[in-house]
Design a protein around this motif. Sequence first.
Motif, PDB file in Angstrom:
ATOM      1  N   LEU A 137       0.853  -1.192   0.000  1.00  0.00           N
ATOM      2  CA  LEU A 137       0.000   0.000   0.000  1.00  0.00           C
ATOM      3  C   LEU A 137       0.885   1.237   0.000  1.00  0.00           C
ATOM      4  O   LEU A 137       1.609   1.493   0.967  1.00  0.00           O
ATOM      5  CB  LEU A 137      -0.900   0.024   1.239  1.00  0.00           C
ATOM      6  CG  LEU A 137      -1.903  -1.111   1.436  1.00  0.00           C
ATOM      7  CD1 LEU A 137      -2.739  -0.849   2.680  1.00  0.00           C
ATOM      8  CD2 LEU A 137      -2.788  -1.291   0.211  1.00  0.00           C
ATOM      9  N   VAL A 138       0.826   2.011  -1.078  1.00  0.00           N
ATOM     10  CA  VAL A 138       1.607   3.244  -1.158  1.00  0.00           C
ATOM     11  C   VAL A 138       0.760   4.370  -0.588  1.00  0.00           C
ATOM     12  O   VAL A 138      -0.304   4.696  -1.122  1.00  0.00           O
ATOM     13  CB  VAL A 138       2.012   3.558  -2.611  1.00  0.00           C
ATOM     14  CG1 VAL A 138       2.835   4.842  -2.662  1.00  0.00           C
ATOM     15  CG2 VAL A 138       2.799   2.389  -3.211  1.00  0.00           C
ATOM     16  N   LEU A 139       1.228   4.942   0.513  1.00  0.00           N
ATOM     17  CA  LEU A 139       0.453   5.958   1.235  1.00  0.00           C
ATOM     18  C   LEU A 139       1.010   7.343   0.949  1.00  0.00           C
ATOM     19  O   LEU A 139       2.113   7.693   1.387  1.00  0.00           O
ATOM     20  CB  LEU A 139       0.497   5.687   2.739  1.00  0.00           C
ATOM     21  CG  LEU A 139       0.116   4.268   3.187  1.00  0.00           C
ATOM     22  CD1 LEU A 139       0.224   4.145   4.697  1.00  0.00           C
ATOM     23  CD2 LEU A 139      -1.279   3.895   2.706  1.00  0.00           C
ATOM     24  N   GLY A 140       0.250   8.115   0.185  1.00  0.00           N
ATOM     25  CA  GLY A 140       0.627   9.498  -0.078  1.00  0.00           C
ATOM     26  C   GLY A 140       1.978   9.674  -0.728  1.00  0.00           C
ATOM     27  O   GLY A 140       2.609  10.726  -0.567  1.00  0.00           O
ATOM     28  N   ASP A 141       2.445   8.689  -1.463  1.00  0.00           N
ATOM     29  CA  ASP A 141       3.749   8.726  -2.138  1.00  0.00           C
ATOM     30  C   ASP A 141       4.888   8.985  -1.153  1.00  0.00           C
ATOM     31  O   ASP A 141       5.926   9.551  -1.516  1.00  0.00           O
ATOM     32  CB  ASP A 141       3.772   9.777  -3.252  1.00  0.00           C
ATOM     33  CG  ASP A 141       4.854   9.493  -4.299  1.00  0.00           C
ATOM     34  OD1 ASP A 141       5.167   8.315  -4.521  1.00  0.00           O
ATOM     35  OD2 ASP A 141       5.389  10.456  -4.879  1.00  0.00           O
ATOM     36  N   GLU A 142       4.694   8.562   0.099  1.00  0.00           N
ATOM     37  CA  GLU A 142       5.690   8.808   1.140  1.00  0.00           C
ATOM     38  C   GLU A 142       6.115   7.533   1.852  1.00  0.00           C
ATOM     39  O   GLU A 142       7.301   7.302   2.095  1.00  0.00           O
ATOM     40  CB  GLU A 142       5.141   9.812   2.146  1.00  0.00           C
ATOM     41  CG  GLU A 142       6.152  10.270   3.176  1.00  0.00           C
ATOM     42  CD  GLU A 142       5.593  11.361   4.079  1.00  0.00           C
ATOM     43  OE1 GLU A 142       6.244  11.672   5.089  1.00  0.00           O
ATOM     44  OE2 GLU A 142       4.499  11.897   3.774  1.00  0.00           O
TER      45      GLU A 142
END
Length: 202
Positions: free
Chosen positions: A54-59
């Motif tokens: 899961l990529v969260l906010g590109d962060e």
Amino acid sequence: MRQFVIVGHDAPTTPDFSLDDLAGAAGRLDVLCRCVNSAFFLSHSIREDVRVHLVLGDEFTVRFEGSDLRRLNPDERSTAALVRQALEHREDAIGHMPAESSPGVSIRRMGFAETLEDVADAVTDEPTLLTLHEDGDPIADVEPPEDPLFVLSDHHDFDDEERSLLAERADERVRVGPEVLHADHTITVAHNYLDTHGYTEY
């Protein structure tokens, strides 16, 4: 190994969100949690040969490892609690080194591009990257790969930078059927596509 990368554009990057408002203040984390559940759950067990990113906010990227998962239950709230617990360990993720928050769940300080690169380097054989998108070619026309990596977005479309990266790196751009489905339903159909060898053997 089956892998799924799901991009959460509005997803939280801190643990300061309520489990009682996943569709609102938590940036549609409910969508991502349904994707996790669809990726892993069978009727009376889970798929151990699956990994979800899961990529969260590109962060940050929260990784779920099917072979090691514990305490994953088939409801959005408990899955969101695992994501929140991972975010509580975000300061322990140094560089690209992961921090494990619970069995089978870890967090990495990686955005979308870094996650794709990491996934490609994390296995012996480079996975076949398939972008799941409503404008793709019919998935039934594609031979099921041995090590598929499906990439899909949440309730938003991919942004320009993500589309450019996928155009460069993806082996195929496919859609699972004639109707546009929710992301979690798309994952279910992708599993069925692999389980039935492209709808030709049962």
